[in-house]
Design an enzyme around this catalytic site. Sequence first.
Site, PDB file in Angstrom:
ATOM      1  N   SER A 266       7.254 -11.816   3.306  1.00  0.00           N
ATOM      2  CA  SER A 266       6.885 -11.071   4.499  1.00  0.00           C
ATOM      3  C   SER A 266       6.522 -12.048   5.623  1.00  0.00           C
ATOM      4  O   SER A 266       7.348 -12.863   6.010  1.00  0.00           O
ATOM      5  CB  SER A 266       5.751 -10.097   4.175  1.00  0.00           C
TER       6      SER A 266
ATOM      7  N   HIS B 250       9.530  -3.039   0.547  1.00  0.00           N
ATOM      8  CA  HIS B 250       8.966  -4.330   0.934  1.00  0.00           C
ATOM      9  C   HIS B 250       8.524  -5.150  -0.280  1.00  0.00           C
ATOM     10  O   HIS B 250       8.367  -6.361  -0.189  1.00  0.00           O
ATOM     11  CB  HIS B 250       7.794  -4.101   1.887  1.00  0.00           C
TER      12      HIS B 250
ATOM     13  N   ASP C  97      13.301  -1.381   2.555  1.00  0.00           N
ATOM     14  CA  ASP C  97      12.136  -1.969   3.213  1.00  0.00           C
ATOM     15  C   ASP C  97      11.977  -1.373   4.611  1.00  0.00           C
ATOM     16  O   ASP C  97      12.842  -1.538   5.475  1.00  0.00           O
ATOM     17  CB  ASP C  97      12.320  -3.482   3.305  1.00  0.00           C
TER      18      ASP C  97
END
Length: 336
Positions: free
Chosen positions: A185, A308, A271
Amino acid sequence: MPHSDPALDELERYVPAVAEPEDFDQFWRSTLAEAATRPVLVDVRPEPTDLRLLDSWDVTFAGFGGDPVRAWYTRPAGVSGPLPAVVEYAGYGRGRGLPHERLTWPVAGYAHLLMDNRGQAGLYGAGDTADPHGRLGGPWPATWGILDPHHYHYRRLITDAVRAVEVVRALPGVDAGRVAVLGNSQGGGIALAVAGLVDDLAAVLVTAPFLCDVQRAVTLSDVSPYGEIGRYLAVHREAEGAVRRTLSYVDGVTFARRATAPAHFGIGLRDTVCPPSTGFAAYNQYGAATGRPVPPPREMHVYPFNGHEGGEAVHVRRQLRWLAARLGPTDTASRG
């Protein structure tokens, strides 16, 4: 609101024309040159833990502006090295936490440096590095200083991340020629930035990267961190031009184009935090601006039914095997 991204076959061909400032390279050269005027290593202290198979140290180094940045340095106990090293960057809103929270890489035999995120800790994890600079802009880290690239929070955080590579190379028992950077991320976006700014890394591992194709990303995702930028612009409508200019100096696609190290990517196609197309934008242009006839080796792992979180433990296993093939064996034979 869910993002709207193309099908996988289109993502594999997605090469957007990401805005690149004319002075992008000069901006980062001058930023890093200013940081380099100060010695990088400030303090290293053994950190007592209850982990008998690992040793940890509390590291302080000079980041952007000479600000003290904290990190954990952890390695297998009783191994004199030199070991290949992994520098890890944490996700948005997280800090370095406690030294026993992230053990995958030192348990695998690497020297491991986990950098704290200046000013961000408290949302998901603990940390103890302040960001003493002005926070003009919105109330969230993604919007601190967003009206001017010189004052933007990510200029400081990326500079810290480059300095983290310098500090791990200065620590005892590290093979300076075998240093990899990685993150998920926000950490993935930071790792890409470092890969574009440091030309002698051994490898870069990136999952679900933030700050890629960022101009488009803020129109696709309503959730944090991109949603924070969108919410700022929903109030400060007149600021869009300045915000877009600032974001162009930290776009992971532009950094990825300049990267030279072998790369390992992972993306979940569901995501909604970091839309898949934005990560593919970086992957598909990785190494394209190096001037080399053949771009650096890279591979992508896609998880069609994951968001994610990506491939989680399955993906980490792939990372471990890939990095071992790139960096070679760790020196466990020297254990006392």
